[in-house]
Design an enzyme around this catalytic site. Sequence first.
Site, PDB file in Angstrom:
ATOM      1  N   ASP A 433       0.668  -1.066   0.718  1.00 44.54           N
ATOM      2  CA  ASP A 433      -1.217  -0.712   1.546  1.00 44.54           C
ATOM      3  C   ASP A 433      -1.083  -1.375   3.524  1.00 44.54           C
ATOM      4  O   ASP A 433      -0.138  -1.992   3.403  1.00 44.54           O
ATOM      5  CB  ASP A 433      -1.839  -1.388   0.822  1.00 44.54           C
ATOM      6  CG  ASP A 433      -3.232  -1.594   1.822  1.00 44.54           C
ATOM      7  OD1 ASP A 433      -3.706  -0.400   1.645  1.00 44.54           O
ATOM      8  OD2 ASP A 433      -3.920  -2.882   1.638  1.00 44.54           O
ATOM      9  N   GLU A 486       1.676   3.979   3.737  1.00 43.99           N
ATOM     10  CA  GLU A 486       0.043   4.731   4.220  1.00 43.99           C
ATOM     11  C   GLU A 486       0.489   4.516   5.212  1.00 43.99           C
ATOM     12  O   GLU A 486      -0.283   2.875   5.626  1.00 43.99           O
ATOM     13  CB  GLU A 486      -1.387   3.609   3.003  1.00 43.99           C
ATOM     14  CG  GLU A 486      -2.537   4.476   3.439  1.00 43.99           C
ATOM     15  CD  GLU A 486      -3.378   3.232   3.183  1.00 43.99           C
ATOM     16  OE1 GLU A 486      -4.682   3.608   3.601  1.00 43.99           O
ATOM     17  OE2 GLU A 486      -3.141   2.256   2.956  1.00 43.99           O
TER      18      GLU A 486
END
Length: 768
Positions: A433, A486
Amino acid sequence: MAVTVAPEQIDRIAWNQHHDPFEVLGPHMIQQDGKTVWAVRAYLPNAQQAWVVLPEARTEHAMESSHDPHFFECVLEVKDLANYQLRYKEGEHERFIYDPYAFKTRHITDFDIHLFAEGNHHRIYEKLGAHVTELDGVLGVYFAVWAPGARNVSVLGDFNYWDGRKHQMRVIGNGVWELFIPEIGIGEHYKFEIKNHHGHIYEKSDPYGFQQEVRPKTASIVTNLDTYTWQDADWMEKRRHTEPLSTPVSVYEVHLGSWLHGSSADPAIRPDGTVEPPVQVAELKPGARFLTYRELADKLIPYVKELGFTHIELLPIAEHPFDGSWGYQVTGYYAATSRYGAPEDLMYFIDQCHQNGIGVLVDWVPGHFPKDGHGLAFFDGTHLYEHADPRKGEHKEWGTLVFNYGRNEVRNFLVANALFWFDKYHIDGIRVDAVASMLYLDYCREPGEWVTNDYGGRENIEAADFLRQVNHVLFSYYPGVLSIAEESTSWPMVSWPTYVGGLGFNLKWNMGWMHDMLDYFHMDPWFRQFHQNNVTFSIWYAFSENFMLALSHDEVVHGKSNMLGKMPGDEWQKFANLRCLLTYMFLHPGKKTLFMSMEFGQWSEWNVWGDLEWHLLPYEAHQKHHKFMSRLNALYQNEPSLYTQDFLQEGFEWIDCNDNRHSVVSFIRRDKDSDDFIVAVCNFTPQPHSHYRVGVPESGYYRELFNSDSRDFGGSNMGNLGGKWTDDWSYHGQPYSIDVTLPPLAVIAFKLDRGYTQAIRSGEQMPQ
C-alpha cells in the site's frame, strides 16, 4: 541470616529499576563460612511467607525476608537445585511456582542478535515475541522484546495480575529483553510494561505477537502458529514452478468485514462445537455480525470460483484498532485480526482457497502506522520505530507515523513481517500500500514541512533500499509469488529486478490507465471523440513496467460513486458502458484487479459498515452483469493471447487507434507460445456501425469469441452471426480485412479459427 546481596540491589528490584534481575534473583552460588552454598532469592510482591521446595529431595526450606518485606532469601547447602519450586502465601492463598529466574538458558543467541542488528534476521519472529517452549524439562512461554531505550521491561498478564513487579525481564544485547515464564501457555493474555529513563510507564502490545484480543481490547495472546495441518502441498509445489507474469491473474479485491454479514441470531460454530462470540460493531445494522474466516471460506470461495477469478485480494488483515480504517492503520503486524476468528481459522480459509485453485493476496502496509498508545508509537519511551523529526516521521494528513527505514532493526521488523505471512499463512502475494508515500520525502507535505535527503533531493533513499531488500529476499525464499506496488508516480523501474537497480516488485498498479479510463467513461459519449488519447495513451508506456490494471476500493468511496454511477446515459447505457470498460480492461495488456460489488453492478458507494447490495442480484440486469463477469473471466483465462505477453511489445499491435470520429479502436493481442492471436474492436459510443472494416493479418474465418453486447449480458444482441470471413482487401496496413458490425457501447473479440478455415477450404463442410 546475613543478607547476601547489597540493599541497593534489593531496592532496584523492589522499585522495578533493574536492567538484569537475574543478577539478584534466582539461584546463585556463593561462598559462606568457607563453604560453597546456594543462595536462592525471590521477590514476591504481596507474599508474607515463602519456602524453597526441592521436589526430588522432598524437602522445603523456609525463606526469610531481607531489607524489603517481599524480598525473600534462603541459603542451602545442596549440590543441585534443578527444577526447584517456590511455595508462598498471599493472604489466604497459597501458591506453588517454578522460579522464572532459575531458567538462565537463552532462547536468543548472540548470532540472532547480530543478524537482527544488521537487519538481516529473516525469521526474527521466531525469536522475538512470545513462544511456547520447554526449558530444563519445564513447559512455559519465552518472551522477548526489542526496547533499547527502556530502563527496564516487565511482562504483564493474567498470570501475574498485570503486576509489572513480578516478571521483570533482563536485557541481553542490542536492547533485546527476555524472560522465560514457566507453567503458562497458549491462550495467555499479555503485554509489556516498559519504563524509560524518566520513569514513564508504557503498556504495549507485543510487536511480534501472533494474536491480539478483539478490539477495543489490546492485549496480545500467546499462540502457536504451527499446529494447523495444511492440505495445500500440491498448490505450493505448483506455485514454486510457475512464472506468474505469463499466467492469467484476475483478482477479486475483498474487505472481509463488509462483503457479507451474518446474523447474531445465527451464531458461528467453532470446529470444536462451541459457539463463536459475535464481534460487536455498533455501526452495523442491528442484529448483524461479522462472518468468521470459516464462514467466509464456505460462502466467499464458491462465489469467487463461480465468477472465475484466479485470486482473492484481502484488504489488510493484520490487527488494527479501528474498523473504519479498512485495516490500513495496523497495530499488530504479526497478528491476523481476531475480528473474524483465530489464526487457525484464517489458515483454513487460505487452505480452502488453494484447494479450490484460488490464490490469496494480502494488502501489506509498511508505509505508516497509527499513534495508538498500545502500538509501535513511542514504543520504549523513545522514537524507536518512527523518525523523531516529525518532518520525516509523521503523515499529518493521515494522522499516522512513518517507519524509520534507516534503522536496521526497524527494517528487519518489516522485511521479516513480509516473509512471515508467506511462511505461516501460505499467502501467494502482497499488494504494498501507498508506495509513493514511502518513496518521496515531500509526499503530502508543504514546503518547510519536509527535509531533503543527503543529496538535496526529495527521494527517500532509505525507503527505496528497504523495498529492494524486501523484494529481493521475498523472491529468494518464495519463487512464483506476487509483489505488487500501489505506486502512483513515475518513479522508474518499480517492477524491474533489483540487480538492475529496480525496486524489485513484479507488478505495479497502473494508476494512469485507471484515471484516464474513468475520466473517459464518465463523459458523455459525444465528447469522447475529442479525448481518444485517454484510451490510447496507456500503450505508450504499457511495457515500461509490469502493470496491473486495477479498479479498486479507492474508486468507489468518498463521493466518487460506484462504477455504474460513474457512467453516463440511462440505465441500459450505464450497464453497457460498464461492460465496455471491463471488456476493454480484460483485453488490454496487464493483469487485472476488481473490487467487490463491481461484478454485479452495485449502485451505491462501498460502505464499510454494510453488506454489498446483494438484494440487487435477483433483478435481471444485475444477474446478467454477474453472468457477463463470469464469461469475461473465462475468456481471459482460456485465451493465452490475453496474458502470456502482457509485458512485451510483441504481444500487442494497434490495428487502428486513430478513428476518433467514431470513438473506435482496434488492436491485436498475440500469444507467446503459438501463432494464435485475438482481434479486439471497441466501440465507445452508443452509435452502432454496420460494415465497419477492420484490417487483420491472416486470411480465414474469424470467430466472434466474445461480444459484450450479447443478449445474455443485457445487451442489444447486435453482432456478427458467429464470425466473419476475410476479404482480400488490404486495410489498416494489414493484408486482409473483415467487414464487421459494431454494436453500441461494446467490445468484440475475434479469433482466427484455423481448423474451421482449413475444413471449409478443403470442402469438408459448409460454413454456418
